[in-house]
Design an enzyme around this catalytic site. Structure first.
Site, mmCIF file in Angstrom:
data_model
loop_
_atom_site.group_PDB
_atom_site.id
_atom_site.type_symbol
_atom_site.label_atom_id
_atom_site.label_comp_id
_atom_site.label_asym_id
_atom_site.label_seq_id
_atom_site.Cartn_x
_atom_site.Cartn_y
_atom_site.Cartn_z
ATOM 1 N N ASP A 101 0.840 -1.196 0.000
ATOM 2 C CA ASP A 101 0.000 0.000 0.000
ATOM 3 C C ASP A 101 0.876 1.247 0.000
ATOM 4 O OD1 ASP A 101 -2.153 -1.715 0.233
ATOM 5 O OD2 ASP A 101 -2.287 -1.501 2.416
HETATM 6 N N1 URA Z 1 -1.175 -5.884 3.945
HETATM 7 C C1 URA Z 1 -1.656 -4.617 3.949
HETATM 8 O O1 URA Z 1 -2.681 -4.344 4.553
HETATM 9 N N2 URA Z 1 -0.980 -3.700 3.265
HETATM 10 C C2 URA Z 1 0.175 -3.930 2.599
HETATM 11 O O2 URA Z 1 0.754 -3.031 2.014
HETATM 12 C C3 URA Z 1 0.657 -5.252 2.612
HETATM 13 C C4 URA Z 1 -0.035 -6.217 3.289
#
Ligand code: URA
Length: 243
Positions: A101
């Site tokens: 993310d």
């Molecule tokens: N899980 C999440 O919630 N975000 C990420 O970036 C990776 C795994």
């Protein structure tokens, strides 16, 4: 391979830009000006652009410590992407193997090895991904049990069992989470499912590949030949390592 493709693959410009350079006589092959973009070359030829030697690289592998605020994408019209951080890349067909993310930090493999990326990311391979998280609220042994049981995230299937380790429980808890799959926002959604909010998230490892802790957010390095070999074995054998 055609000379113009060779140069294009090595990031010397678009096909029409490299054709222009070739026609202008800026490109030499084994010391001779090459005026034909379609000239056939191999990695054995000595190719120079404006007197600078250009060698052919087929596959590239970089480990990036992704900083928060950068998109896990190859390009974006408005925002910086992880690819824009790899300044001395040679290939123009690199991509991030998997996504983090925008606000997540940590290990991201950047490569153009589609076969390796596919096998690391394939849901069938169950390659471990380990994260460090700070979570609002007290994380308890009950949460550990719920994660191990496979949480219902409202998807078609419940999540696979995940390992939750508590480093420090408190108003803000510090934990490690190991997943065997990679669903959208998975760590955040798993904590949401047990009534907690993730405040900070960082990926520490993917299969045998561990984030080099000497890399500050935004820094990267090439993988060593050993790291590449281990990852390839890893994607075949489902062997995982704890970093
Ligand atoms: N899980 C999440 O919630 N975000 C990420 O970036 C990776 C795994």
């Amino acid at each position: 391979m055609r000379l113009d493709k060779f140069l294009c693959d090595m990031g010397e410009g678009t096909r029409s830009q490299v054709k222009q350079k070739i026609r202008k006589g800026c490109v030499t092959v084994d010391g001779q000006a090459a005026r034909k973009p379609e000239l056939s070359v191999t990695s054995e030829n000595r190719i120079c652009v404006d007197g600078r030697s250009v060698s052919y690289v087929k596959l590239e592998y970089y480990m990036l410590n992704k900083p928060a605020g950068v998109l896990s994408a190859t390009r974006d019209p408005d925002q910086p992407t992880v690819l824009s951080l790899i300044r001395d890349k040679r290939r123009k067909d690199l991509f991030p193997a998997g996504r983090l993310d925008k606000d997540t930090e940590g290990l991201l493999l950047i490569t153009n090895d589609g076969v390796l990326a596919h096998s690391l990311l394939s849901p069938k391979k169950h390659v471990d991904k380990r994260y460090y998280a700070k979570v609002a609220g007290v994380v308890t042994e009950e949460h550990v049990r719920l994660f191990a049981g496979g949480l219902d995230l409202g998807d078609e299937k419940p999540a696979l069992p995940a390992v939750l380790e508590i480093q420090k429980a408190g108003k803000v808890s510090h934990v490690f989470v190991t997943l065997r799959e990679g669903r959208y926002h998975q760590v955040k959604r798993m904590f949401q499912a047990v009534g907690c909010e993730v405040l900070y998230l960082k990926r520490l490892s993917m299969g045998s590949l561990c984030l080099d802790e000497s890399l500050k957010p935004g820094e990267y390095r090439s993988l060593t030949p050993e790291e590449i070999e281990n990852l390839k074995d890893n994607s075949q054998n489902q062997e995982n390592h704890k970093c």
